[in-house]
Design a protein around this motif. Structure first.
Motif, PDB file in Angstrom:
ATOM      1  N   VAL A   6      49.563  -2.571  92.100  1.00 15.31           N
ATOM      2  CA  VAL A   6      50.264  -1.275  92.095  1.00 15.31           C
ATOM      3  C   VAL A   6      49.527  -0.164  91.343  1.00 15.31           C
ATOM      4  CG1 VAL A   6      52.584  -2.176  92.461  1.00 15.31           C
ATOM      5  CG2 VAL A   6      51.653  -2.135  90.149  1.00 15.31           C
ATOM      6  N   ALA A   7      48.437  -0.507  90.664  1.00 11.57           N
ATOM      7  CA  ALA A   7      47.643   0.513  89.958  1.00 11.57           C
ATOM      8  C   ALA A   7      46.176   0.135  90.117  1.00 11.57           C
ATOM      9  CB  ALA A   7      48.030   0.581  88.488  1.00 11.57           C
ATOM     10  N   LYS A   8      45.372   1.052  90.599  1.00 12.14           N
ATOM     11  CA  LYS A   8      43.999   0.713  90.985  1.00 12.14           C
ATOM     12  C   LYS A   8      42.930   1.231  90.029  1.00 12.14           C
ATOM     13  CE  LYS A   8      45.003  -1.601  94.715  1.00 12.14           C
ATOM     14  NZ  LYS A   8      44.727  -3.049  94.801  1.00 12.14           N
ATOM     15  N   TYR A   9      43.321   1.875  88.934  1.00 10.31           N
ATOM     16  CA  TYR A   9      42.339   2.362  87.963  1.00 10.31           C
ATOM     17  C   TYR A   9      42.585   1.667  86.627  1.00 10.31           C
ATOM     18  CZ  TYR A   9      41.610   5.960  91.488  1.00 10.31           C
ATOM     19  OH  TYR A   9      41.340   6.615  92.660  1.00 10.31           O
ATOM     20  N   ASN A  10      41.645   0.818  86.246  1.00 17.41           N
ATOM     21  CA  ASN A  10      41.776   0.029  85.019  1.00 17.41           C
ATOM     22  C   ASN A  10      40.734   0.520  84.014  1.00 17.41           C
ATOM     23  OD1 ASN A  10      41.494  -3.527  84.175  1.00 17.41           O
ATOM     24  ND2 ASN A  10      42.718  -1.930  83.241  1.00 17.41           N
ATOM     25  N   TYR A  11      41.214   1.068  82.882  1.00 23.02           N
ATOM     26  CA  TYR A  11      40.323   1.722  81.922  1.00 23.02           C
ATOM     27  C   TYR A  11      39.980   0.828  80.734  1.00 23.02           C
ATOM     28  CZ  TYR A  11      40.270   6.308  84.125  1.00 23.02           C
ATOM     29  OH  TYR A  11      40.038   7.348  84.988  1.00 23.02           O
ATOM     30  N   PHE A  12      38.765   0.996  80.257  1.00 27.69           N
ATOM     31  CA  PHE A  12      38.227   0.319  79.074  1.00 27.69           C
ATOM     32  C   PHE A  12      37.451   1.344  78.255  1.00 27.69           C
ATOM     33  CE2 PHE A  12      38.822  -2.859  82.295  1.00 27.69           C
ATOM     34  CZ  PHE A  12      39.253  -3.985  81.610  1.00 27.69           C
ATOM     35  N   ALA A  17      38.751 -18.135  71.498  1.00 23.21           N
ATOM     36  CA  ALA A  17      37.810 -18.771  72.418  1.00 23.21           C
ATOM     37  C   ALA A  17      38.339 -18.756  73.845  1.00 23.21           C
ATOM     38  CB  ALA A  17      37.533 -20.207  71.965  1.00 23.21           C
ATOM     39  N   GLU A  18      39.619 -19.058  74.004  1.00 20.79           N
ATOM     40  CA  GLU A  18      40.193 -19.043  75.351  1.00 20.79           C
ATOM     41  C   GLU A  18      40.134 -17.637  75.944  1.00 20.79           C
ATOM     42  OE1 GLU A  18      44.271 -20.235  77.788  1.00 20.79           O
ATOM     43  OE2 GLU A  18      44.421 -19.641  75.680  1.00 20.79           O
ATOM     44  N   GLY A  19      40.521 -16.654  75.146  1.00 22.90           N
ATOM     45  CA  GLY A  19      40.521 -15.284  75.645  1.00 22.90           C
ATOM     46  C   GLY A  19      39.135 -14.814  76.059  1.00 22.90           C
ATOM     47  N   GLU A  20      38.132 -15.116  75.257  1.00 20.86           N
ATOM     48  CA  GLU A  20      36.769 -14.688  75.563  1.00 20.86           C
ATOM     49  C   GLU A  20      36.217 -15.376  76.813  1.00 20.86           C
ATOM     50  OE1 GLU A  20      34.618 -12.240  73.183  1.00 20.86           O
ATOM     51  OE2 GLU A  20      36.647 -11.911  73.901  1.00 20.86           O
ATOM     52  N   ALA A  21      36.701 -16.568  77.116  1.00 20.51           N
ATOM     53  CA  ALA A  21      36.147 -17.357  78.219  1.00 20.51           C
ATOM     54  C   ALA A  21      36.642 -16.915  79.593  1.00 20.51           C
ATOM     55  CB  ALA A  21      36.481 -18.833  78.008  1.00 20.51           C
ATOM     56  N   ILE A  22      37.753 -16.204  79.658  1.00 24.53           N
ATOM     57  CA  ILE A  22      38.390 -16.002  80.964  1.00 24.53           C
ATOM     58  C   ILE A  22      38.444 -14.558  81.444  1.00 24.53           C
ATOM     59  CG2 ILE A  22      39.791 -18.092  80.743  1.00 24.53           C
ATOM     60  CD1 ILE A  22      42.119 -16.391  79.804  1.00 24.53           C
ATOM     61  N   GLN A  23      37.971 -13.604  80.648  1.00 26.03           N
ATOM     62  CA  GLN A  23      38.153 -12.201  81.036  1.00 26.03           C
ATOM     63  C   GLN A  23      37.239 -11.758  82.180  1.00 26.03           C
ATOM     64  OE1 GLN A  23      40.857 -11.098  79.914  1.00 26.03           O
ATOM     65  NE2 GLN A  23      40.974 -12.730  78.365  1.00 26.03           N
ATOM     66  N   PHE A  24      35.979 -12.182  82.152  1.00 24.85           N
ATOM     67  CA  PHE A  24      35.042 -11.653  83.144  1.00 24.85           C
ATOM     68  C   PHE A  24      35.419 -12.111  84.560  1.00 24.85           C
ATOM     69  CE2 PHE A  24      33.138 -15.389  81.105  1.00 24.85           C
ATOM     70  CZ  PHE A  24      32.833 -16.214  82.186  1.00 24.85           C
ATOM     71  N   THR A  25      35.948 -13.320  84.682  1.00 27.22           N
ATOM     72  CA  THR A  25      36.378 -13.804  85.998  1.00 27.22           C
ATOM     73  C   THR A  25      37.522 -12.952  86.523  1.00 27.22           C
ATOM     74  OG1 THR A  25      35.754 -16.056  85.382  1.00 27.22           O
ATOM     75  CG2 THR A  25      37.198 -15.817  87.280  1.00 27.22           C
ATOM     76  N   ALA A  26      38.463 -12.628  85.658  1.00 25.48           N
ATOM     77  CA  ALA A  26      39.597 -11.800  86.053  1.00 25.48           C
ATOM     78  C   ALA A  26      39.152 -10.398  86.452  1.00 25.48           C
ATOM     79  CB  ALA A  26      40.614 -11.726  84.921  1.00 25.48           C
ATOM     80  N   MET A  27      38.171  -9.858  85.729  1.00 19.61           N
ATOM     81  CA  MET A  27      37.674  -8.521  86.058  1.00 19.61           C
ATOM     82  C   MET A  27      36.954  -8.512  87.401  1.00 19.61           C
ATOM     83  SD  MET A  27      36.383  -7.321  82.271  1.00 19.61           S
ATOM     84  CE  MET A  27      35.919  -5.643  82.736  1.00 19.61           C
ATOM     85  N   GLU A  28      36.191  -9.553  87.697  1.00 15.09           N
ATOM     86  CA  GLU A  28      35.515  -9.651  88.989  1.00 15.09           C
ATOM     87  C   GLU A  28      36.541  -9.731  90.118  1.00 15.09           C
ATOM     88  OE1 GLU A  28      32.553  -9.329  90.010  1.00 15.09           O
ATOM     89  OE2 GLU A  28      31.449  -9.260  88.120  1.00 15.09           O
ATOM     90  N   LYS A  29      37.593 -10.499  89.909  1.00 13.50           N
ATOM     91  CA  LYS A  29      38.629 -10.639  90.923  1.00 13.50           C
ATOM     92  C   LYS A  29      39.343  -9.308  91.138  1.00 13.50           C
ATOM     93  CE  LYS A  29      40.829 -14.493  90.883  1.00 13.50           C
ATOM     94  NZ  LYS A  29      41.801 -15.593  90.554  1.00 13.50           N
ATOM     95  N   LYS A  76      38.066  -6.333  90.820  1.00 10.44           N
ATOM     96  CA  LYS A  76      37.191  -5.480  91.632  1.00 10.44           C
ATOM     97  C   LYS A  76      37.273  -5.862  93.108  1.00 10.44           C
ATOM     98  CE  LYS A  76      33.290  -5.926  89.260  1.00 10.44           C
ATOM     99  NZ  LYS A  76      31.870  -5.656  88.871  1.00 10.44           N
ATOM    100  N   GLN A  77      37.336  -7.161  93.384  1.00  7.12           N
ATOM    101  CA  GLN A  77      37.460  -7.632  94.772  1.00  7.12           C
ATOM    102  C   GLN A  77      38.774  -7.181  95.397  1.00  7.12           C
ATOM    103  OE1 GLN A  77      36.902 -11.899  94.556  1.00  7.12           O
ATOM    104  NE2 GLN A  77      34.872 -11.694  93.636  1.00  7.12           N
ATOM    105  N   ASN A  78      39.780  -6.952  94.558  1.00  5.33           N
ATOM    106  CA  ASN A  78      41.089  -6.497  95.032  1.00  5.33           C
ATOM    107  C   ASN A  78      41.208  -4.972  95.054  1.00  5.33           C
ATOM    108  OD1 ASN A  78      42.352  -9.016  95.539  1.00  5.33           O
ATOM    109  ND2 ASN A  78      42.707  -9.320  93.352  1.00  5.33           N
ATOM    110  N   GLY A  79      40.067  -4.294  94.950  1.00  9.86           N
ATOM    111  CA  GLY A  79      40.066  -2.845  95.083  1.00  9.86           C
ATOM    112  C   GLY A  79      40.306  -2.073  93.809  1.00  9.86           C
TER     113      GLY A  79
END
Length: 356
Positions: A229-235, A278-290, A292-295
């Protein structure tokens, strides 16, 4: 000779185990009934307390057990502090920023805009005056609780927006879900903010009740479906460079426990701090790639916007300091620690440009 040494070592180990079990056997068994503020299915946000519950029985020799209750099942998240203090429940898991309406300084023990990253935050907590001030805040406020930092995550997303935010004027009139001290910054910049629990944010975005929202890290936000529902994710997450989560235990319950139980509870919380980061650091980049694939368009705030956020944050600090003496006390102590830490930070770490 080697066999003799091995036999002696084994005997010593067995004796130690026996003494430990003997000590635990004398302890009164405690069941911590623990309502939690975040669903245990949310990675790095809710999973650490489930991990804690799975391990505290072992580390305490079976004398402390924990049963967790999902948000709203026993106590609503906003009521956890009061429930633990009054003894309605004997423990609870949340983040201190939720209590800033009652305890203005509490947000400084949760997440600080432009504040310390996880390593620096833990350094202040454990080796500075952080833990002492954290407990003092609850004691001064009249809350009958023992507080323990029990999880920590690294930076969050800065928010999910329906439209691009390119200049300060784009924030004016924006209705946004925002947490903690960062909400005061957004309000000074013309946005309206509301505090919604995680489970209500998607519906509010979908129906247009809010225009934007921040909540947590990419992998957590993914579970909640914000990308639909929101396509602009800021960092970067300037408002939450790291976030600490707390285990609150009713003081009467805490005082009934033995020293060995205290040690087990505190040590397991420190282990949970390691687990969560450790868990948080391990899983963020995969979620960010996904995403991007979702627009989703991943955007990094411009220098103009980051400078504006920081300038406004420092204005908020001055207001908070003048309104609450304890906020001033904690802020001064944290700032003094950070001024010292800055020498190490400036020289010990590679600059971002070197890593790219």
């Amino acid at each position: 000779m080697n066999l003799k040494k091995a036999a002696i070592a084994t005997a010593i180990a067995l004796t130690s185990v026996g003494l430990s079990l003997s000590a635990h056997a004398e302890d009164k068994k405690i069941l911590l009934k623990t309502p939690i503020a975040f669903g245990s299915h949310l990675p790095a946000l809710g999973t650490p307390i489930q991990w804690y519950a799975d391990h505290i029985g072992q580390t305490s020799g079976g004398t402390v057990k924990m049963k967790i209750y999902e948000p709203g099942k026993l106590v609503n998240p906003a009521e956890i502090l009061d429930a633990v203090s009054t003894g309605k429940v004997n423990s609870g898991y949340s983040t201190a920023g939720y209590w800033q309406g009652k305890l203005p300084a509490s947000a400084l023990f949760s997440a600080v805009p432009f504040g310390p990253e996880a390593g620096e935050y833990m350094a202040w907590m454990y080796f500075g005056n952080g833990l002492k001030l954290y407990q003092e805040m609850y004691d001064q406020g009249g809350y009958n609780v023992k507080v323990l930092p029990c999880a920590i995550i690294s930076p969050e997303s800065s928010g999910w927006f329906r439209k691009p935010i390119d200049k300060p004027e784009d924030l004016k009139g924006l209705n946004m879900r925002f947490f903690g001290l960062g909400a005061s910054v957004m309000e000074k910049l013309g946005a309206g903010t509301v505090q919604l629990p995680g489970g209500e944010i998607f519906g509010a975005l979908e129906k247009g009740a809010i225009d934007a929202s921040e909540f947590s890290q990419p992998a957590i936000d993914e579970r909640l479906g914000f990308h639909k529902v929101a396509k602009y994710n800021y960092f970067p997450g300037w408002h939450q460079q790291s976030t600490i989560f707390e285990l609150l235990i009713n003081k009467d319950t805490w005082n009934e426990m033995s020293q060995t139980q205290h040690d087990a509870i505190e040590t397991t919380c420190m282990a949970s701090m390691t687990y969560s980061i450790a868990e948080g650091e391990a899983i963020q980049f995969t979620a960010m790639e996904k995403a991007k694939q979702n627009g989703v368009e991943i955007r990094y705030w411009s220098k103009e916007m980051l400078d504006l956020f920081k300038k406004t944050w420092l204005e908020v600090v001055e207001e908070k300091k003048s309104e609450d003496p304890f906020f001033d006390k904690v802020w001064t102590d944290l700032s003094t620690f950070r001024q010292g830490y800055a020498l190490w930070q400036a020289n010990g770490f590679l600059p971002r440009a070197t890593l790219e």
